[in-house]
Scaffold this motif. Structure first.
Motif, short mmCIF file in Angstrom:
data_model
loop_
_atom_site.label_atom_id
_atom_site.label_comp_id
_atom_site.label_asym_id
_atom_site.label_seq_id
_atom_site.Cartn_x
_atom_site.Cartn_y
_atom_site.Cartn_z
N LEU A 342 31.38 44.33 39.99
CA LEU A 342 31.09 42.94 40.29
C LEU A 342 29.58 42.73 40.40
CD1 LEU A 342 33.68 42.35 43.19
CD2 LEU A 342 34.09 42.28 40.72
N ASP A 343 29.11 41.54 40.00
CA ASP A 343 27.70 41.25 40.21
C ASP A 343 27.49 40.71 41.63
OD1 ASP A 343 28.40 38.55 40.29
OD2 ASP A 343 27.58 38.08 38.31
N GLY A 344 26.27 40.29 41.94
CA GLY A 344 25.95 39.87 43.31
C GLY A 344 26.65 38.61 43.75
N ASN A 345 27.29 37.90 42.81
CA ASN A 345 28.05 36.70 43.15
C ASN A 345 29.55 36.92 43.17
OD1 ASN A 345 25.75 34.93 43.36
ND2 ASN A 345 25.60 35.01 41.11
N VAL A 349 32.04 42.14 36.04
CA VAL A 349 31.25 42.49 34.87
C VAL A 349 32.03 43.50 34.05
CG1 VAL A 349 29.07 43.42 34.02
CG2 VAL A 349 29.13 42.11 36.16
N GLY A 350 32.53 43.12 32.89
CA GLY A 350 33.31 44.03 32.07
C GLY A 350 34.75 44.14 32.52
N ARG A 364 55.66 42.31 33.12
CA ARG A 364 55.78 41.09 33.93
C ARG A 364 54.42 40.56 34.38
NH1 ARG A 364 58.82 42.02 38.91
NH2 ARG A 364 57.88 44.10 38.83
N PHE A 365 53.44 41.46 34.54
CA PHE A 365 52.14 41.05 35.06
C PHE A 365 51.04 41.12 34.00
CE2 PHE A 365 54.66 42.57 38.64
CZ PHE A 365 54.63 41.45 39.45
N ASN A 366 51.44 41.12 32.72
CA ASN A 366 50.46 41.14 31.64
C ASN A 366 49.45 40.01 31.71
OD1 ASN A 366 51.30 43.50 30.49
ND2 ASN A 366 52.47 42.56 28.83
N PRO A 367 49.84 38.80 32.13
CA PRO A 367 48.84 37.72 32.21
C PRO A 367 47.68 38.02 33.15
CG PRO A 367 51.05 36.79 32.26
CD PRO A 367 51.20 38.28 32.37
N LEU A 368 47.83 39.02 34.03
CA LEU A 368 46.78 39.34 35.00
C LEU A 368 45.94 40.54 34.58
CD1 LEU A 368 48.94 39.00 38.25
CD2 LEU A 368 47.61 37.23 37.10
N ASN A 369 46.28 41.17 33.46
CA ASN A 369 45.62 42.42 33.07
C ASN A 369 44.16 42.21 32.71
OD1 ASN A 369 47.87 43.93 33.53
ND2 ASN A 369 48.52 44.04 31.39
N THR A 370 43.82 41.12 32.08
CA THR A 370 42.44 40.87 31.67
C THR A 370 41.69 40.23 32.83
OG1 THR A 370 43.13 40.55 29.38
CG2 THR A 370 40.96 39.73 30.00
N ALA A 371 40.75 41.00 33.41
CA ALA A 371 40.05 40.53 34.61
C ALA A 371 38.57 40.29 34.40
CB ALA A 371 40.25 41.55 35.74
#
Length: 430
Positions: A342-345, A349-350, A364-371
Motif C-alpha cells: 500500500l502507498d501512504g494513502n 500498489v500492484g 464464489r469470490f472471484n469478483p474480489l480477487n483483483t485488488a
C-alpha cells in the motif's frame, strides 16, 4: 426429579380481592428461617442463586427462584406450578406471591448491599400498566423498607411481541426506580433493536452462550464482540448457565461482567458466605492468569516467524527489491496466504502476491480477487502501521474480504525514496 402431577382444580382459588398486598402477605408464615406461603395444596418458598462479579471477586446479587413442595414434602417443578394457572388473574396472583416471597426472604438474610433479581411472568408484564402490577411491587418494597434500586426485574424479550407494549411496561417499571435486565438474550428471536429501544441496565446472555463458546470456535471468537457491543450500548453483561471452569474462563476472557451458574453455586435456601465466594473467585483468577499467560506465549510463538519475515521483507523493499523476491521468506511460511503493498494513502500498489500453499478457493469470490487500486486506509493494519513506522503490527483475527475466511494481517510501514509505504501480509487463522 419427576414433577408431581397436581390437582389443578385445587389451585384455582377465588382471585377477586385475593391478590392485593394485604391478602397475600397474610399467606406468609416464618418457618425454619424462611418465609413460606400456602398455595392450594402446595407450600411455596424462595431459593436464592448468587450472581458474582469477576472484577469485584464477590457476590453482587441473588436471583430469587420459586420452590414448591407438596403435602408430603416432595419437590414440585416450578414450571408445573406456573403452567397450572388457567387465567390471567391466577397468573398475576402467583406472580405477585412469588415476588413477595423473594423480597421477604432476601431481606430476612440481612444482606444490605446486593441486588435481588426478580423474574416477572410475561402475561403479567404485558398488562403491567393496565393492572398496576408494578404498584404492587412498590407496596412490597415499602412494607419491608427495601430500596427499589436494589431490585433488578428480569424481562423475557421473546415473550412480548408488541414493541410498544414492551416499551410501556419498561417505562412503568422505571417509574418505580428498579433496574431492568433483559433475560435470555441470544435465545429465540433476540435482536439488538430492543437493546437500543429500552437500554436495559443489564443483559443476561442465555445459557446457550456458555455451551457454544465451550464447543464452537466461531462462537468463542464472536462472544467478545457481542459483549463489547452491549457495553457500548450502555448495558452490563451477565452470562448464566456456567457449569464448568472452562466456560467461566472463556466468560472472563470475553470481558463479561457478571456470572451465574452451577459451577459457582446452585440455588439454595441459604446464601453463600462471602469467604467461600472469594476463595472460589481467587482460584478462578489464578487459573485465568496462568492459562491466558500460556495462551499468549503460544500465540507469540506462532506469530513470531511471520513478524520477523514481514519485517525483513520491508527492509528488502526499502532498498529496491521487487516484492516477489523481498517476500519470498514470508510466502514460504505454512499459513501465509498473500502479501500486498500500500502507498501512504492506503492505495494498493500492484496485485496481491499469493503464496503457493494458499488453500484452494472456489470461484464464489472471484469478483474480489483483483485488488490492485483498492483502498485499504480504513483498515486497522494500515492505520496502526502508519502510526508506528518500522514496527510490525498484528491484527486480531477477522474475516478477510479477499476470500471470506478468517485471517490475521501483519503490517509494517517503511520509507523508500522519501515515500511512505505499508507492506501487509495475510495468514490463515484456524
Amino acid at each position: 426429579m419427576t414433577p408431581v402431577k397436581l390437582n389443578l382444580t385445587s389451585l384455582q382459588t377465588p382471585v377477586s380481592g385475593a391478590d392485593n398486598f394485604a391478602e397475600l402477605k397474610a399467606l406468609l408464615t416464618l418457618d425454619r428461617d424462611a418465609y413460606w406461603a400456602q398455595y392450594g395444596p402446595l407450600k411455596l418458598t424462595t431459593y436464592l442463586q448468587p450472581i458474582f462479579s469477576f472484577s469485584h471477586r464477590r457476590i453482587i446479587g441473588h436471583e430469587g427462584l420459586l420452590r414448591a413442595f407438596d403435602p408430603d414434602g416432595e419437590a414440585v417443578s416450578p414450571l408445573t406450578v406456573i403452567n397450572s394457572t388457567a387465567s390471567f388473574d391466577e397468573a398475576r396472583r402467583l406472580d405477585r406471591l412469588a415476588r413477595l416471597l423473594h423480597v421477604c426472604n432476601h431481606h430476612l438474610h440481612g444482606i444490605e448491599n446486593d441486588w435481588l433479581f426478580l423474574n416477572m411472568h410475561p402475561l403479567v408484564f404485558n398488562q403491567a400498566k393496565q393492572s398496576d402490577s408494578i404498584g404492587f411491587l412498590g407496596q412490597v418494597l415499602a412494607n419491608v423498607n427495601y430500596p427499589a434500586s436494589r431490585v433488578v426485574v428480569e424481562l423475557l424479550e421473546q415473550a412480548v411481541a408488541n414493541n410498544g407494549q414492551f416499551a410501556d411496561g419498561v417505562a412503568y417499571l422505571r417509574q418505580l426506580g428498579v433496574l431492568i435486565a433483559l433475560d435470555d438474550f441470544g435465545a429465540g428471536h433476540s435482536n439488538f433493536d430492543r437493546i437500543w429501544q429500552i437500554r436495559p441496565d443489564i443483559v443476561k446472555l442465555d445459557r446457550s452462550f456458555a455451551v457454544q463458546v465451550d464447543t464452537n470456535i466461531r462462537a468463542r471468537r464472536l462472544l467478545p464482540r457481542i459483549v463489547s457491543l452491549l457495553h457500548e450500548a450502555g448495558s452490563l453483561v451477565l452470562i448464566e448457565g456456567v457449569e464448568t471452569e472452562e466456560q467461566a474462563l472463556l466468560a472472563m476472557d470475553a470481558d463479561i461482567d457478571f456470572v451465574q451458574g452451577y459451577y459457582f453455586a446452585k440455588p439454595a435456601a441459604h446464601v453463600m458466605s462471602d469467604t467461600l465466594a472469594l476463595t472460589r473467585l481467587k482460584a478462578l483468577w489464578k487459573n485465568f492468569d496462568n492459562s491466558r499467560g500460556s495462551d499468549y506465549s503460544n500465540y507469540r510463538k506462532t506469530i513470531s516467524p511471520y513478524i520477523n519475515a514481514i519485517g525483513y521483507a520491508s527492509t528488502m523493499l526499502a532498498v529496491g527489491h521487487r516484492i516477489e523476491h523481498a517476500c519470498q521468506q514470508f510466502l514460504e511460511l505454512e499459513h501465509t496466504e498473500r502479501c500486498f503493498l500500500l502507498d501512504g494513502n492506503g492505495l494498493q500498489v500492484g496485485p496481491n502476491v499469493v503464496a503457493h500453499n494458499t488453500r484452494n478457493e472456489t470461484s464464489r469470490f472471484n469478483p474480489l480477487n483483483t485488488a490492485e487500486g483498492a483502498i485499504w486506509s480504513r483498515r486497522h493494519y494500515f492505520r496502526r502501521a502508519v502510526e508506528h513506522p518500522g514496527k510490525v503490527q498484528v491484527t486480531r483475527p477477522y474475516l478477510s474480504i479477499a476470500n471470506a475466511s478468517l485471517c490475521v494481517t501483519v503490517s509494517v510501514c517503511y520509507t523508500s525514496r522519501r515515500e511512505q509505504f505499508v507492506l501487509c501480509g495475510d495468514l490463515a487463522w484456524i
